[in-house]
Design an enzyme around this catalytic site. Sequence first.
Site, mmCIF file in Angstrom:
data_model
loop_
_atom_site.group_PDB
_atom_site.id
_atom_site.type_symbol
_atom_site.label_atom_id
_atom_site.label_comp_id
_atom_site.label_asym_id
_atom_site.label_seq_id
_atom_site.Cartn_x
_atom_site.Cartn_y
_atom_site.Cartn_z
ATOM 1 N N ASN A 10 0.989 -1.149 0.102
ATOM 2 C CA ASN A 10 0.007 -0.085 -0.011
ATOM 3 C C ASN A 10 0.893 1.179 0.241
ATOM 4 O OD1 ASN A 10 -1.843 2.098 0.518
ATOM 5 N ND2 ASN A 10 -2.608 1.083 2.452
ATOM 6 N N ARG A 94 -2.531 -2.010 -3.619
ATOM 7 C CA ARG A 94 -3.642 -1.167 -3.399
ATOM 8 C C ARG A 94 -3.626 0.152 -4.294
ATOM 9 N NH1 ARG A 94 -5.023 3.281 0.836
ATOM 10 N NH2 ARG A 94 -7.258 3.515 0.492
ATOM 11 N N HIS A 183 -12.827 2.931 -0.439
ATOM 12 C CA HIS A 183 -12.732 1.876 0.679
ATOM 13 C C HIS A 183 -13.467 0.600 0.207
ATOM 14 C CE1 HIS A 183 -12.899 5.276 4.317
ATOM 15 N NE2 HIS A 183 -11.742 4.860 3.896
ATOM 16 N N ARG A 244 -12.109 15.472 7.505
ATOM 17 C CA ARG A 244 -12.731 15.718 6.429
ATOM 18 C C ARG A 244 -14.475 16.124 6.631
ATOM 19 N NH1 ARG A 244 -11.257 10.714 3.577
ATOM 20 N NH2 ARG A 244 -9.256 10.878 2.787
ATOM 21 N N GLU A 387 -8.196 -5.386 4.954
ATOM 22 C CA GLU A 387 -8.180 -4.980 3.694
ATOM 23 C C GLU A 387 -6.967 -5.755 2.809
ATOM 24 O OE1 GLU A 387 -8.727 -0.910 5.316
ATOM 25 O OE2 GLU A 387 -9.400 -0.507 2.939
#
Length: 403
Positions: A10, A94, A183, A244, A387
């Site tokens: 990743n 990823r 996601h 955010r 993940e």
Amino acid sequence: MSPTRVLVLNSGSSSVKYQLLDMRDHSRLAVGLVERIGEETSRLRHRPLWAGGEDREREGAVADHDAALEAVAEELAKDGLGIDSPELAAIGHRVVHGGRRFTEPTVVDDAVLAEIERLIPVAPLHNPANLTGIRVARGLRPDLPQVAVFDTSFHTTMPESAARYAIDTETADRHRVRRYGFHGTSHAYVSRATARLLGKEPEDVNVIVLHLGNGASASAVRGGRCVDTSMGLTPLEGLVMGTRSGDVDPAVIFHLMRVGGMSADEIDELLNKKSGLIGLCGDNDMREIRRRVEAGDERARLAFDIYVHRLKKYIGAYYAVLGRVDAVAFTAGVGENSAPVREAALAGLESLGLEVDGGLNTAPGDAARFISPAHARVAVAVVPTDEELEIATQTYELVGKDV
Ligand code: ADP
């Protein structure tokens, strides 16, 4: 014997996270992280799990992603798990943005690299770093399949009614403005794991997945396929997150430009980095926010309430989108650990069949588990996401198919 190991990478703008897995039993052989790449104070942390050795740490400048992956390769080699090992089947990467084209994990070739590059305008923060990781890994093992697993793929099944914004079609199409969602690897993994927890096949269940980490998103999954998700063109839309804002009236942006004299870049930074929980109360860690709430801090209380209010609105919206809901699944840092968030998000929804059992909700646990009472019409579950395992599984399945 055919190779059974998969290295998952990743690669972010200033960090590389990695895990080496053995796909025979899904065991982790090594995990680690290189952070602050490009600075004097870079650091590599490596945990060998296979040989049972001690954790290792290296400090000192790591100039770029080439140097970072070289360092990772060296650490793996020390454990007898070198990147040159014939036991390595593939490297799974990823990749944040796969646009509409990449609906599945994909073996990387030059055309795939070019397409990921073409998507940089819609993912300027992520895709360049993901690309660099792939290029460097390819250089290290040119003979090995490199597989790109996209955050957006799971959401490509969204119907047009959910994926399109109601703006002029020609303008939207010209600039590829639509809702992509992110996601996806987590939503895919958690919705399937929730079906398993229910003792059913993914095709037979409807699930609302709430991925609440520092970034946060919700998805509505019907029979294993995503039909709506809260993030949009970028990860900014939807839920209140650590830094955010999630949903705002788009006119806030023109207002801040015209009346506040702010530039597009300043507003981008405001909404992505200085909003959400941190903008509301100065903290983005839910543990700290709860400590402050318990101590009577009003700003922290309001931040918590705004977070939960937005979450509840999405749960209601996705309930309506799905019509019938079999389970609501909480995952990621906040979803897996914060009993107060789970309790507050579902409070007052008993008439929808949604209930949380206080004892089950606060009981410690690391495994997927129900937190709804036995009589509840809709199951509520905590389902830890993984993940890296999902990327490794998709990579291995794809490479297996090719052999
Ligand atoms: P990322 O989006 O960075 O992958 P994670 O899924 O690891 O994030 O979630 C990180 C967030 O999870 C932290 O910012 C914190 O708010 C929250 N978190 C982690 N542990 C706990 C805990 N024990 N209780 C409440 N919140 C937690």
